[in-house]
Design a protein around this motif. Structure first.
Motif, short mmCIF file in Angstrom:
data_model
loop_
_atom_site.label_atom_id
_atom_site.label_comp_id
_atom_site.label_asym_id
_atom_site.label_seq_id
_atom_site.Cartn_x
_atom_site.Cartn_y
_atom_site.Cartn_z
N ALA A 35 0.83 -1.21 0.00
CA ALA A 35 0.00 0.00 0.00
C ALA A 35 0.86 1.26 0.00
O ALA A 35 0.60 2.21 -0.76
N ASP A 36 1.90 1.29 0.83
CA ASP A 36 2.77 2.46 0.91
C ASP A 36 3.48 2.71 -0.42
O ASP A 36 3.60 3.85 -0.87
N ALA A 37 3.95 1.63 -1.06
CA ALA A 37 4.66 1.77 -2.33
C ALA A 37 3.74 2.31 -3.42
O ALA A 37 4.20 3.00 -4.35
N MET A 38 2.45 2.03 -3.31
CA MET A 38 1.49 2.47 -4.32
C MET A 38 0.77 3.76 -3.91
O MET A 38 -0.03 4.29 -4.67
N ASP A 39 1.07 4.22 -2.69
CA ASP A 39 0.42 5.42 -2.16
C ASP A 39 -1.10 5.26 -2.10
O ASP A 39 -1.85 6.14 -2.53
N VAL A 40 -1.51 4.11 -1.57
CA VAL A 40 -2.94 3.85 -1.35
C VAL A 40 -3.11 3.33 0.07
O VAL A 40 -2.13 3.07 0.78
N SER A 41 -4.34 3.13 0.50
CA SER A 41 -4.59 2.61 1.84
C SER A 41 -4.51 1.09 1.86
O SER A 41 -4.76 0.43 0.85
N SER A 42 -4.15 0.55 3.02
CA SER A 42 -4.15 -0.90 3.17
C SER A 42 -5.54 -1.46 2.97
O SER A 42 -5.71 -2.60 2.50
N ALA A 43 -6.56 -0.66 3.29
CA ALA A 43 -7.94 -1.11 3.14
C ALA A 43 -8.26 -1.43 1.68
O ALA A 43 -9.02 -2.36 1.40
N LEU A 44 -7.67 -0.68 0.75
CA LEU A 44 -7.91 -0.96 -0.66
C LEU A 44 -7.34 -2.32 -1.05
O LEU A 44 -7.97 -3.08 -1.79
N ILE A 45 -6.15 -2.62 -0.55
CA ILE A 45 -5.54 -3.92 -0.84
C ILE A 45 -6.40 -5.03 -0.26
O ILE A 45 -6.67 -6.05 -0.91
N ILE A 46 -6.85 -4.85 0.98
CA ILE A 46 -7.69 -5.86 1.63
C ILE A 46 -9.01 -6.03 0.89
O ILE A 46 -9.53 -7.14 0.77
N TYR A 47 -9.54 -4.94 0.37
CA TYR A 47 -10.79 -5.01 -0.38
C TYR A 47 -10.67 -5.95 -1.57
O TYR A 47 -11.57 -6.74 -1.87
N HIS A 48 -9.53 -5.89 -2.26
CA HIS A 48 -9.33 -6.70 -3.47
C HIS A 48 -8.91 -8.13 -3.15
O HIS A 48 -9.24 -9.05 -3.91
N PHE A 49 -8.15 -8.34 -2.05
CA PHE A 49 -7.54 -9.66 -1.82
C PHE A 49 -7.90 -10.29 -0.47
O PHE A 49 -7.57 -11.46 -0.24
#
Length: 206
Positions: A35-49
């Protein structure tokens, strides 16, 4: 992150995860790192995976599918079965710093404690061996190779290269590209009862 559809965003996350695995190792990678490397929230990653485990498995599958696409392009190229087989195996082989192999050696280690990951890796390896066996079958039909079981032959050849990858990645043992190719030519010649000259020139070992 720029606005994009769900599939494009998923692919971007997978690509970044592969990069993070390569840099940090599977055990050390966190969802927060991606998430940090993509400048997004961890919640977005969790939403997809949903979970880190699912993210890592999907990232490895993504990397393997890209490799298989490359293998397919090699197999559809021009050349004799011997030329295509050597091109495929040389591309599969660990060379240079074996950077791409770091992911797979790391995954093998993690799979000893992760049944789901182990099943994914078995399936991916099966796909690789099936592709390699198809070109062996073509060589047998042309009378160039001899093999009573092309899938077993493919498995032995890829296992030979897997072992060299472990030596290079884990034991940091340098193996020159010329020596690796010479060893591979001898292995293929023995496995498929084909003259080494049909597999291309071999640089002499020092």
């Amino acid at each position: 992150m720029k606005r994009m559809n769900a599939q494009a965003r998923r692919v971007e996350v997978l690509a970044e995860t592969v990069k993070q695995i390569r840099e940090k190792g599977m055990q050390a990678v966190r969802i927060a790192d991606v998430a940090d490397a993509m400048d997004v929230s961890s919640a977005l990653i969790i939403y997809h995976f949903e979970t880190k485990e699912r993210l890592l498995i999907d990232a490895l599958t993504y990397a393997a599918e890209r490799d298989l696409l490359k293998l397919g392009r090699i197999m559809r190229g021009s050349g004799s079965p011997a030329e295509l087989l050597m091109a495929a195996l040389e591309w599969y082989a660990p060379t240079g710093q074996a950077r791409g192999w770091q992911i797979w050696v790391d995954a093998w280690s993690a799979a000893m404690r992760d049944v789901a990951l182990a099943e994914v890796l078995v399936d991916l390896h099966r796909q690789w061996n099936k592709a390699i066996s198809s070109v062996i079958d073509a060589g047998v039909l042309d009378g160039v190779f001899q093999s009573s079981n092309s899938l077993e032959a493919a498995t032995r050849l890829t296992s030979f290269l897997d072992g060299l990858a472990v030596r290079m990645v884990v034991h940091k043992e340098p193996i020159s590209r010329a020596d690796l190719r010479a060893w591979l030519v001898r292995q293929v010649a023995w496995e498929l009862a084909v003259d080494q000259s049909a597999l291309g020139a071999v640089a002499p070992e020092k």
